[in-house]
Design a protein around this motif. Structure first.
Motif, PDB file in Angstrom:
ATOM      1  N   LYS A  37       6.300 -10.896  31.505  1.00 56.29           N
ATOM      2  CA  LYS A  37       5.632  -9.607  31.664  1.00 56.29           C
ATOM      3  C   LYS A  37       4.468  -9.856  32.615  1.00 56.29           C
ATOM      4  N   ASP A  42       4.734  -2.972  33.385  1.00 55.74           N
ATOM      5  CA  ASP A  42       5.971  -3.440  34.028  1.00 55.74           C
ATOM      6  C   ASP A  42       7.090  -2.401  33.956  1.00 55.74           C
ATOM      7  N   ASP A  43       7.259  -1.774  32.788  1.00 55.23           N
ATOM      8  CA  ASP A  43       8.340  -0.801  32.630  1.00 55.23           C
ATOM      9  C   ASP A  43       8.176   0.367  33.605  1.00 55.23           C
ATOM     10  N   ILE A 121       9.124  -8.052  39.540  1.00 55.15           N
ATOM     11  CA  ILE A 121       9.592  -7.529  38.248  1.00 55.15           C
ATOM     12  C   ILE A 121      11.089  -7.247  38.334  1.00 55.15           C
ATOM     13  N   ARG A 125      13.913  -9.084  36.055  1.00 58.49           N
ATOM     14  CA  ARG A 125      14.774  -8.305  35.148  1.00 58.49           C
ATOM     15  C   ARG A 125      16.234  -8.336  35.563  1.00 58.49           C
TER      16      ARG A 125
END
Length: 164
Positions: A37, A42-43, A121, A125
């Protein structure tokens, strides 16, 4: 960083940028990047990034993907969404163009910090940075399999793992 900044300021920025790059590379080398993270948001960064850049390949980028006139026009609204959300969102940061390679002069470009976060990121992911982590893990396993020591280049004798 302005092109007409005093040399001392440019050198200071370059040193900090390289330190940041080294810390980040060490981080993705020692922890499975899929679980990292990088920010508290981040999301949000990832969902906005993929909303704006659905088809952008993040494993290998070209400077044109990031800095051409058309790319800048597309990146600008994305970046501005994070003004006030990400500290120093537009500060210059070093980014690897090919995520399977390290930070070298040929493989590094300066981008605003929010672009760095968005791309890294996504790489984490989507599994692209795993190659860095597994490469280091494979080397560690190989070292252990070979007795855990390294050859002392001066004497040719093997050094223990704690005697580097």
């Amino acid at each position: 960083m302005a092109k007409n900044s005093p040399p001392g300021i440019l050198m200071s920025w370059a040193m900090r940028a390289m330190q940041h790059a080294e810390v980040y590379h060490n981080l993705i080398s020692s922890v499975d990047p899929q679980f990292l993270k990088l920010t508290e948001v981040d999301d949000d960064i990832y969902s906005e990034f993929r909303k704006h850049f659905e088809t952008l390949r993040v494993d290998v980028l070209s400077p044109e993907d990031l800095q051409s006139i058309s790319a800048k026009q597309k990146w600008r609204p994305f970046c501005l969404k994070f003004d006030g959300v990400i500290e120093y969102f537009n500060c210059g940061t070093l980014l690897r163009l090919d995520c399977s390679l390290g930070y070298t002069e040929e493989n590094t470009i300066v981008v605003p910090r929010i672009k760095f976060f968005a791309i890294e990121i996504a790489r984490n992911r989507e599994g692209y940075n795993k190659v860095v982590y597994t490469g280091v893990q494979d080397k560690e396993k190989e070292k252990v399999a070979n007795g855990g020591g390294e050859k002392d280049t001066d004497s040719g004798e093997e050094k223990g793992a704690n005697e580097k």
